[in-house]
Write a protein that holds these residues in place. Structure first.
Motif, PDB file in Angstrom:
ATOM      1  N   ARG A  12       0.911  -1.304   0.220  1.00 55.03           N
ATOM      2  CA  ARG A  12      -0.001  -0.121   0.042  1.00 55.03           C
ATOM      3  C   ARG A  12       0.836   1.206  -0.137  1.00 55.03           C
ATOM      4  O   ARG A  12       0.547   2.308  -0.757  1.00 55.03           O
TER       5      ARG A  12
ATOM      6  N   LEU B  76      -4.984   6.584  -0.506  1.00 55.04           N
ATOM      7  CA  LEU B  76      -6.632   6.462  -0.373  1.00 55.04           C
ATOM      8  C   LEU B  76      -7.429   6.817  -1.570  1.00 55.04           C
ATOM      9  O   LEU B  76      -8.301   5.959  -2.017  1.00 55.04           O
ATOM     10  N   GLN B  77      -6.938   7.728  -2.344  1.00 58.84           N
ATOM     11  CA  GLN B  77      -7.573   8.068  -3.615  1.00 58.84           C
ATOM     12  C   GLN B  77      -7.542   6.816  -4.836  1.00 58.84           C
ATOM     13  O   GLN B  77      -8.402   6.575  -5.578  1.00 58.84           O
ATOM     14  N   SER B  78      -6.109   6.368  -4.543  1.00 58.25           N
ATOM     15  CA  SER B  78      -5.867   5.273  -5.449  1.00 58.25           C
ATOM     16  C   SER B  78      -6.985   4.179  -5.161  1.00 58.25           C
ATOM     17  O   SER B  78      -7.439   3.392  -5.945  1.00 58.25           O
ATOM     18  N   ASP B  79      -7.203   3.785  -3.909  1.00 57.68           N
ATOM     19  CA  ASP B  79      -8.148   2.670  -3.235  1.00 57.68           C
ATOM     20  C   ASP B  79      -9.519   2.980  -3.938  1.00 57.68           C
ATOM     21  O   ASP B  79     -10.153   2.023  -4.440  1.00 57.68           O
ATOM     22  N   MET B  80      -9.510   4.325  -3.688  1.00 53.09           N
ATOM     23  CA  MET B  80     -11.204   4.818  -3.974  1.00 53.09           C
ATOM     24  C   MET B  80     -11.504   4.482  -5.429  1.00 53.09           C
ATOM     25  O   MET B  80     -12.366   4.191  -6.129  1.00 53.09           O
TER      26      MET B  80
ATOM     27  N   LEU C 222     -11.907   0.944  -6.167  1.00 54.30           N
ATOM     28  CA  LEU C 222     -13.174   0.609  -5.779  1.00 54.30           C
ATOM     29  C   LEU C 222     -14.319   0.780  -6.568  1.00 54.30           C
ATOM     30  O   LEU C 222     -15.282   0.047  -6.973  1.00 54.30           O
TER      31      LEU C 222
ATOM     32  N   LEU D 243     -17.931   3.284   1.051  1.00 56.47           N
ATOM     33  CA  LEU D 243     -16.645   3.765   0.496  1.00 56.47           C
ATOM     34  C   LEU D 243     -15.570   3.837   1.807  1.00 56.47           C
ATOM     35  O   LEU D 243     -14.587   3.112   1.883  1.00 56.47           O
TER      36      LEU D 243
ATOM     37  N   ALA E 127     -14.945   0.292   3.281  1.00 57.23           N
ATOM     38  CA  ALA E 127     -14.350  -0.346   2.331  1.00 57.23           C
ATOM     39  C   ALA E 127     -12.997  -0.176   2.021  1.00 57.23           C
ATOM     40  O   ALA E 127     -11.790  -1.099   2.236  1.00 57.23           O
ATOM     41  N   CYS E 128     -12.473   1.180   2.547  1.00 56.28           N
ATOM     42  CA  CYS E 128     -11.288   1.766   2.635  1.00 56.28           C
ATOM     43  C   CYS E 128     -10.848   1.617   4.017  1.00 56.28           C
ATOM     44  O   CYS E 128      -9.560   1.924   4.181  1.00 56.28           O
TER      45      CYS E 128
ATOM     46  N   VAL F  71     -12.894  10.250   4.005  1.00 51.30           N
ATOM     47  CA  VAL F  71     -13.511  10.109   2.485  1.00 51.30           C
ATOM     48  C   VAL F  71     -13.994  11.280   1.846  1.00 51.30           C
ATOM     49  O   VAL F  71     -13.637  11.689   0.752  1.00 51.30           O
TER      50      VAL F  71
END
Length: 150
Positions: free
Chosen positions: A27, A43-47, A50, A62, A65-66, A73
């Motif tokens: 990560r 975090l933006q990458s994860d979002m 998703l 969201l 999930a993150c 968020v």
């Protein structure tokens, strides 16, 4: 507790620590490269990943999930909207809710992030043969299923 139970407990603890460390390092690597190459946070990458998979989500989904809180968020979504990657739209099933989705630019960025994650994963898995990768993939999938029960 028998000697075998103690050995298994120690092994489980070691494996748990190693899983957490590997996930954290992957990560962090994604976050560093995403920031450097695309100007977005981990975090933006994860979002983005998703939302590319699920289509749209409300902020509480969201956040869950993150693994962050809703206000975190909200700030990340605001930044994504400013960059033209995300958008908010009224939920059609429940007008009180707001869905967060990707713009066309956000979908393109999600593909770039997906390629970055794949590249980093290839590097992380270097030296493992195909049979080892198959066992690892199935084992990690089972770990994920087990953790989703909680």
């Amino acid at each position: 507790m028998s000697g075998d139970d103690e050995d298994n407990s120690g092994t489980a603890l070691d494996l748990g620590r190693d899983l957490m460390l590997a996930g954290s390092r992957l990560r962090d690597a994604v976050g560093r490269r995403a920031q450097r190459e695309f100007g977005i946070t981990a975090l933006q990458s994860d979002m983005l990943l998703l939302l590319a998979t699920r289509g749209s989500m409300i902020s509480t989904e969201l956040a869950s999930a993150c693994g962050v809180n809703a206000s975190t968020v909200t700030h990340a979504v605001d930044a994504g909207i400013e960059r033209g990657l995300m958008r908010r739209v009224r939920n059609e099933a429940d007008r009180r809710l707001v869905d967060i989705g990707l713009t066309v630019a956000g979908k393109r960025m999600a593909e770039r992030v997906r390629a970055l994650v794949a590249d980093l994963a290839r590097s992380a898995l270097e030296g493992l043969g195909t049979p080892d990768l198959a066992v690892l993939a199935e084992s990690l999938a089972q770990v994920t299923r087990n953790l989703e029960k909680d």
